[in-house]
Design a protein around this motif. Structure first.
Motif, PDB file in Angstrom:
ATOM      1  N   ASP A 466      -2.124 -63.752 163.149  1.00 38.53           N
ATOM      2  CA  ASP A 466      -3.561 -63.803 162.856  1.00 38.53           C
ATOM      3  C   ASP A 466      -4.098 -62.419 162.505  1.00 38.53           C
ATOM      4  N   ALA A 467      -5.042 -62.408 161.567  1.00 41.52           N
ATOM      5  CA  ALA A 467      -5.705 -61.148 161.218  1.00 41.52           C
ATOM      6  C   ALA A 467      -6.580 -60.690 162.387  1.00 41.52           C
ATOM      7  N   VAL A 468      -6.672 -59.388 162.568  1.00 43.96           N
ATOM      8  CA  VAL A 468      -7.486 -58.862 163.671  1.00 43.96           C
ATOM      9  C   VAL A 468      -8.947 -58.825 163.255  1.00 43.96           C
ATOM     10  N   ASP A 469      -9.794 -58.679 164.239  1.00 45.39           N
ATOM     11  CA  ASP A 469     -11.232 -58.558 163.990  1.00 45.39           C
ATOM     12  C   ASP A 469     -11.491 -57.341 163.089  1.00 45.39           C
ATOM     13  N   PRO A 470     -12.329 -57.478 162.036  1.00 46.13           N
ATOM     14  CA  PRO A 470     -12.574 -56.343 161.125  1.00 46.13           C
ATOM     15  C   PRO A 470     -13.027 -55.079 161.849  1.00 46.13           C
ATOM     16  N   THR A 471     -13.808 -55.243 162.906  1.00 46.24           N
ATOM     17  CA  THR A 471     -14.274 -54.064 163.643  1.00 46.24           C
ATOM     18  C   THR A 471     -13.102 -53.325 164.277  1.00 46.24           C
ATOM     19  N   ALA A 472     -12.185 -54.086 164.862  1.00 48.98           N
ATOM     20  CA  ALA A 472     -11.001 -53.473 165.466  1.00 48.98           C
ATOM     21  C   ALA A 472     -10.131 -52.821 164.405  1.00 48.98           C
ATOM     22  N   GLU A 473     -10.029 -53.468 163.237  1.00 47.62           N
ATOM     23  CA  GLU A 473      -9.238 -52.899 162.135  1.00 47.62           C
ATOM     24  C   GLU A 473      -9.836 -51.561 161.706  1.00 47.62           C
ATOM     25  N   LEU A 474     -11.195 -51.504 161.662  1.00 48.98           N
ATOM     26  CA  LEU A 474     -11.873 -50.264 161.246  1.00 48.98           C
ATOM     27  C   LEU A 474     -11.627 -49.154 162.264  1.00 48.98           C
ATOM     28  N   ARG A 475     -11.690 -49.483 163.566  1.00 49.00           N
ATOM     29  CA  ARG A 475     -11.459 -48.474 164.598  1.00 49.00           C
ATOM     30  C   ARG A 475     -10.030 -47.932 164.549  1.00 49.00           C
ATOM     31  N   ALA A 476      -9.089 -48.765 164.099  1.00 50.17           N
ATOM     32  CA  ALA A 476      -7.685 -48.354 164.066  1.00 50.17           C
ATOM     33  C   ALA A 476      -7.294 -47.706 162.750  1.00 50.17           C
ATOM     34  N   ALA A 477      -8.256 -47.577 161.811  1.00 52.21           N
ATOM     35  CA  ALA A 477      -7.919 -47.115 160.460  1.00 52.21           C
ATOM     36  C   ALA A 477      -7.253 -45.746 160.464  1.00 52.21           C
ATOM     37  N   GLY A 478      -7.763 -44.831 161.294  1.00 55.95           N
ATOM     38  CA  GLY A 478      -7.199 -43.478 161.310  1.00 55.95           C
ATOM     39  C   GLY A 478      -5.739 -43.481 161.741  1.00 55.95           C
ATOM     40  N   PHE A 479      -5.440 -44.182 162.825  1.00 56.25           N
ATOM     41  CA  PHE A 479      -4.056 -44.245 163.310  1.00 56.25           C
ATOM     42  C   PHE A 479      -3.160 -44.951 162.293  1.00 56.25           C
ATOM     43  N   LEU A 480      -3.653 -46.043 161.696  1.00 56.59           N
ATOM     44  CA  LEU A 480      -2.838 -46.787 160.735  1.00 56.59           C
ATOM     45  C   LEU A 480      -2.503 -45.942 159.514  1.00 56.59           C
ATOM     46  N   ALA A 481      -3.455 -45.096 159.098  1.00 58.45           N
ATOM     47  CA  ALA A 481      -3.197 -44.235 157.945  1.00 58.45           C
ATOM     48  C   ALA A 481      -2.052 -43.262 158.257  1.00 58.45           C
ATOM     49  N   VAL A 482      -2.092 -42.660 159.462  1.00 57.62           N
ATOM     50  CA  VAL A 482      -1.013 -41.741 159.858  1.00 57.62           C
ATOM     51  C   VAL A 482       0.303 -42.505 159.991  1.00 57.62           C
ATOM     52  N   ALA A 483       0.258 -43.704 160.583  1.00 54.67           N
ATOM     53  CA  ALA A 483       1.465 -44.498 160.785  1.00 54.67           C
ATOM     54  C   ALA A 483       2.088 -44.906 159.444  1.00 54.67           C
ATOM     55  N   ARG A 484       1.249 -45.308 158.475  1.00 55.21           N
ATOM     56  CA  ARG A 484       1.784 -45.712 157.172  1.00 55.21           C
ATOM     57  C   ARG A 484       2.435 -44.531 156.452  1.00 55.21           C
ATOM     58  N   GLU A 485       1.822 -43.359 156.606  1.00 56.19           N
ATOM     59  CA  GLU A 485       2.399 -42.175 155.987  1.00 56.19           C
ATOM     60  C   GLU A 485       3.728 -41.808 156.660  1.00 56.19           C
ATOM     61  N   THR A 486       3.768 -41.934 157.991  1.00 59.10           N
ATOM     62  CA  THR A 486       4.968 -41.552 158.754  1.00 59.10           C
ATOM     63  C   THR A 486       6.112 -42.533 158.534  1.00 59.10           C
ATOM     64  N   ILE A 487       5.808 -43.824 158.624  1.00 57.94           N
ATOM     65  CA  ILE A 487       6.851 -44.846 158.531  1.00 57.94           C
ATOM     66  C   ILE A 487       7.159 -45.188 157.076  1.00 57.94           C
ATOM     67  N   GLY A 488       6.254 -44.850 156.179  1.00 54.50           N
ATOM     68  CA  GLY A 488       6.466 -45.159 154.758  1.00 54.50           C
ATOM     69  C   GLY A 488       7.699 -44.498 154.181  1.00 54.50           C
ATOM     70  N   VAL A 489       8.099 -43.353 154.736  1.00 53.48           N
ATOM     71  CA  VAL A 489       9.298 -42.673 154.220  1.00 53.48           C
ATOM     72  C   VAL A 489      10.553 -43.492 154.484  1.00 53.48           C
ATOM     73  N   HIS A 490      10.467 -44.488 155.352  1.00 51.55           N
ATOM     74  CA  HIS A 490      11.600 -45.375 155.634  1.00 51.55           C
ATOM     75  C   HIS A 490      11.454 -46.701 154.885  1.00 51.55           C
ATOM     76  N   ASP A 491      10.665 -46.686 153.798  1.00 52.56           N
ATOM     77  CA  ASP A 491      10.443 -47.884 152.990  1.00 52.56           C
ATOM     78  C   ASP A 491       9.904 -49.024 153.834  1.00 52.56           C
ATOM     79  N   CYS A 492       8.911 -48.716 154.659  1.00 50.10           N
ATOM     80  CA  CYS A 492       8.352 -49.724 155.554  1.00 50.10           C
ATOM     81  C   CYS A 492       6.826 -49.585 155.595  1.00 50.10           C
ATOM     82  N   ASP A 493       6.120 -50.702 155.434  1.00 45.81           N
ATOM     83  CA  ASP A 493       4.671 -50.720 155.555  1.00 45.81           C
ATOM     84  C   ASP A 493       4.288 -50.984 157.013  1.00 45.81           C
ATOM     85  N   VAL A 494       3.037 -50.657 157.365  1.00 53.34           N
ATOM     86  CA  VAL A 494       2.528 -50.891 158.718  1.00 53.34           C
ATOM     87  C   VAL A 494       1.253 -51.719 158.621  1.00 53.34           C
ATOM     88  N   VAL A 495       1.208 -52.831 159.376  1.00 56.36           N
ATOM     89  CA  VAL A 495       0.012 -53.672 159.403  1.00 56.36           C
ATOM     90  C   VAL A 495      -0.335 -53.988 160.847  1.00 56.36           C
TER      91      VAL A 495
END
Length: 628
Positions: A466-495
Motif C-alpha cells: 500500500d502507498a503511504v500517507d502523502p504527509t508521511a511521504e513528504l516528511r521522509a523525502a529528505g531521507f529517501l533522496a539520500v537513500a536513492r542516491e546511496t543505493i542507486g549506485v547498486h542499480d537499485c531504486d528505493v521506495v
C-alpha cells in the motif's frame, strides 16, 4: 605316441609372457584377486561342456588352500591337442569355432553356454604365481591319456602325457605356487572370501578346503529362486539377503524377472535419501559368476534409489569381464528394468499408500525426476509430493485447497524474498527454484482442473504493497533522496510503502534476469572495441531492483526522519544490506564492502554518541529524535 609311457616336450609361448602378465595385472584387471574368478570360470565352462556331452555328469569344483592352491573340477578335461590350442596360443577361445564345432571338446553346443577364454583366464593366474601346473583328462576321448602342462612366468612351459590311471576320472586340476609378494590373495581366509564373492550364485557345487581339512561350501541358490512357505517369508528372506549383501534393511524389495533376457534378481529400495549424482553400484552375475558389483549402467539414471543384484545370461562382459559392454541388449534391459521399478511405484498408491508416503518422504527428488516425463506416474504421485510454499512444506493437493491460484517463483532466492510478504497478503506462492519443482507445479491443472498456476511476477507482490500517507511521504523525502542516491549506485531504486508483516523493515525486489543484465552492462562499460559492441548488442531492457522500505515498521519510521547526511547514508546502506542478506543470494564484492561499511559506520556512530537517548523503536507513533 604310446599311452603307457610318460613323454615330455619343452615349448615356449608364442608371446612375451612377462609383458602379457604385466598387461593383465596393471591394465586389464583391476586387482590380482580376479585370478580366482578366472579359475572358477574355467572350471564352470569345463563342467558345462561335459554336461552338454553327458547330462548326468557330476558338477563339482573343489578349491584346496595351503602352500599351494589347487582348483579341481569334474569338467570335460583336455587332450594334449587341446592343451596346445588353449594354452600355447594365447587368447584362443573355448567357444564355438566359425564352423559351429566346440573348439577343444568337439561338442556341438550353444555358443551362449561357454563364456570363458581358457588360455587368457589361466594366464591371469601368473599375476599371483610364478608357476602353474594343469593336470587334465578328457571326457570327450576316454582313451586319451592324462596330460600335464607346467608353465613358468618367464615364458617356458612343458607338456607331458601320463597314464590314464593317474587320473581315474575326467576333469582338470590347476595348481598354483603363490608368489611371496602376492601371498595375501591365496591365504585360506582370503580364498574363501573370494570364492564366495565371485561364485556365491554358481549352480555347481563350489567347496573350499582349508589346510586343516575343513570344507566350506561357498555357494547356494539365490533367494529369488528358492521356494518359501508364504509371500511374507519370501520377503523376509530377500530382506535378510539385502542386509547380508549390502548392509542395510530395504524400504521394500522389487523382484526382477526378464525371461527374454534370461535375467532374474531383485532391486532393494534404499531406506535413506541419496544424491542423484551418487549412482548406485549394482551386482551383476553372468550365469552365476559375479561380473561386477559396480554396474550403475544397469538401471536408468532416475532409479538411483535402489540397489540391484541380478543374474543374467544375455548381457555381454567387457574384455576384463569386470563390467558390462554397452550395446543394444544392455539398453533394452535397462529400459525394461526401469519399467518394472516404475510399475512398482505406481502400484504402491493402490496397494500400500503408507509405504508410498514413506518412500516419497525419503526419495521425493527421484520421484519428481521421473514424474516430469511420465504422465501416469505424475497423476498418481503429484498430489503426494511435498513442496516448499508460503504455508510451509505441504503437498500441492493440500495447498491448492486454500489457494485456487498458485504463484511459482523461478528461483529459491526469489521465493525467500517475497515469502513473508506474500504469506501476510494471503498469496499462495510455491518455491519453484528447486530441481524439477517449477515444471511439476505448472502441470498441476492437468490432474486438478480448476486450479490456476502462474509464474510470480514482482508486480503481483508490488500490488499488495500500500502507498503511504502523502504527509508521511513528504516528511521522509529528505531521507529517501539520500537513500536513492546511496543505493542507486547498486542499480537499485528505493521506495516507501506500507505492508505486512510489520516486523519486515525492508523488501528487496529483484530477479536473476535483472542481475544478469546489470552484469552485462557493467562488462560492456568496462570493455572496449569488439567486446563492447557485442555486449552492447545484447542489451535488454530490464527493471532495476527495488528496495521497498516498510513504513509500518517502527525502525523504518524512525530512520526516515534522520536529517544528518552521514548517518542517513549509513542507515540506508544498513537497510539495503539486511534486505540482501534476507534474500540469501551470493553477494558481489561491492555488496560485501557495503555491509562492512554500514556495520562499521553504525558502530562508530554508537560509540561517538553514547549518551544519546532514543525512544522505544517498537512503539509506533513515537516521535524520534532528529539525530537518531
Amino acid at each position: 605316441m604310446s599311452h603307457s609311457h610318460r613323454t615330455e616336450t619343452a615349448h615356449t609361448f608364442q608371446v612375451d609372457l612377462r609383458g602379457l602378465v604385466d598387461l593383465l595385472s596393471h591394465h586389464l584387471y583391476s586387482s590380482p584377486r580376479v585370478y580366482l574368478r578366472e579359475l572358477l570360470q574355467n572350471a564352470v565352462d569345463a563342467i558345462t561342456a561335459r554336461q552338454a556331452l553327458h547330462p548326468d555328469a557330476p558338477g563339482r569344483i573343489t578349491v584346496r588352500t595351503g602352500d599351494t592352491l589347487t582348483v579341481t573340477d569334474t569338467g570335460v578335461g583336455l587332450t594334449e591337442a587341446d592343451v596346445h590350442r588353449f594354452l600355447a596360443t594365447i587368447g584362443r577361445s573355448s567357444k564355438r569355432t566359425a564352423d559351429g564345432a566346440f573348439d577343444g571338446a568337439g561338442l556341438d553346443a550353444a555358443r551362449g553356454e561357454f563364456i570363458g577364454q581358457f588360455g587368457i583366464g589361466l594366464l591371469a593366474c601368473f599375476v599371483v604365481a610364478d608357476e602353474i601346473t594343469v593336470l587334465s583328462r578328457s571326457a570327450a576321448d576316454p582313451a586319451a591319456p592324462a596330460v600335464e602342462w607346467r608353465g613358468h612366468s618367464d615364458g617356458r612351459y612343458t607338456i607331458r602325457t601320463l597314464p590314464a590311471s593317474e587320473m581315474p576320472e575326467p576333469g582338470t586340476t590347476v595348481r598354483l605356487t603363490p608368489r611371496a609378494d602376492n601371498a595375501e590373495w591365496t591365504t585360506p581366509e582370503r580364498v574363501v572370501q573370494l570364492a564366495r564373492h565371485y561364485g556365491g550364485l554358481l549352480r555347481h557345487e563350489v567347496t573350499v578346503v582349508d589346510p586343516g581339512g575343513t570344507s566350506h561350501r561357498v555357494n547356494e541358490a539365490p533367494p529369488w529362486e528358492r521356494s518359501h512357505r508364504s509371500p511374507l517369508a519370501r520377503k523376509e528372506a530377500l530382506t535378510a539377503h539385502c542386509r547380508e549383501l549390502f548392509d542395510f534393511t530395504p524400504l521394500d524389495t522389487i523382484e526382477l524377472d526378464l525371461p527374454a533376457a534370461g535375467l532374474r534378481g531383485v532391486a532393494y529400495v534404499l531406506p535413506t535419501a541419496v544424491s542423484p549424482a551418487q549412482r548406485a553400484g549394482h551386482r551383476v552375475h553372468l550365469k552365476g559368476m559375479l561380473l561386477t558389483d559396480q554396474a550403475p549402467e544397469l538401471l536408468p539414471d532416475w532409479a538411483f534409489f535402489v540397489r540391484c543384484v541380478v543374474d543374467t545370461t544375455s548381457l555381454r562382459p567387457t574384455a576384463s569381464r569386470e563390467s558390462l559392454y554397452e550395446d543394444g541388449t544392455l539398453s533394452a534391459v535397462r529400459d525394461a528394468l526401469g519399467d518394472r521399478i516404475r510399475d512398482w511405484l505406481t502400484g504402491l498408491a493402490a496397494s500400500d499408500p503408507a509405504l508410498l508416503h514413506r518412500f516419497i518422504d525419503t526419495h521425493h527428488l527421484a520421484v519428481k525426476a521421473l514424474a516430469r516425463y511420465d504422465d501416469e506416474l505424475l497423476r498418481i504421485v503429484l498430489p503426494w509430493l511435498p513442496f516448499e510454499t508460503t504455508d510451509g512444506n505441504v503437498t500441492l493437493e493440500e495447498f491448492a485447497r486454500t489457494h485456487p491460484t498458485l504463484l511459482v517463483t523461478r528461483s529459491v532466492e526469489e521465493f525467500r524474498q517475497v515469502a513473508p510478504i506474500a504469506a501476510a497478503a494471503g498469496l499462495g506462492v510455491v518455491n519453484g527454484g528447486y530441481t524439477y519443482d517449477r515444471d511439476l507445479v505448472h502441470r498441476l491443472p492437468e490432474i486438478r482442473p480448476g486450479t490456476a498456476v502462474d509464474d510470480l511476477d514482482p508486480a503481483t507482490v508490488t500490488a499488495h504493497l500500500d502507498a503511504v500517507d502523502p504527509t508521511a511521504e513528504l516528511r521522509a523525502a529528505g531521507f529517501l533522496a539520500v537513500a536513492r542516491e546511496t543505493i542507486g549506485v547498486h542499480d537499485c531504486d528505493v521506495v516507501l510503502r506500507d505492508f505486512q508483516p510489520v516486523t519486515a523493515p525492508a523488501l528487496l525486489l529483484d530477479n536473476r534476469e535483472a542481475r544478469h543484465e546489470r552484469t552485462r552492462a557493467g562488462l560492456a562499460a568496462d570493455s572496449d572495441g569488439l567486446w563492447a559492441d557485442i555486449l552492447g548488442s545484447l542489451r535488454n531492457e530490464t527493471p532495476r531492483a527495488q528496495l521497498v522500505l516498510n513504513h509500518l515498521n517502527p525502525l523504518v519510521r524512525q530512520a526516515v526522519t534522520i536529517a544528518e547526511r552521514g548517518l542517513a547514508v549509513t542507515t540506508a546502506e544498513a537497510l539495503y544490506g539486511q534486505a540482501l542478506l534476507l534474500s540469501r543470494r551470493p553477494l558481489r564484492a561491492s555488496e560485501s564492502a557495503l555491509l562492512n561499511r554500514a556495520f562499521m559506520g553504525l558502530l562508530s556512530h554508537a560509540m561517538h554518541h553514547p549518551g544519546t537517548d532514543t525512544p522505544d523503536a517498537g512503539t509506533p507513533g513515537t516521535e524520534p529524535r532528529k539525530d537518531f
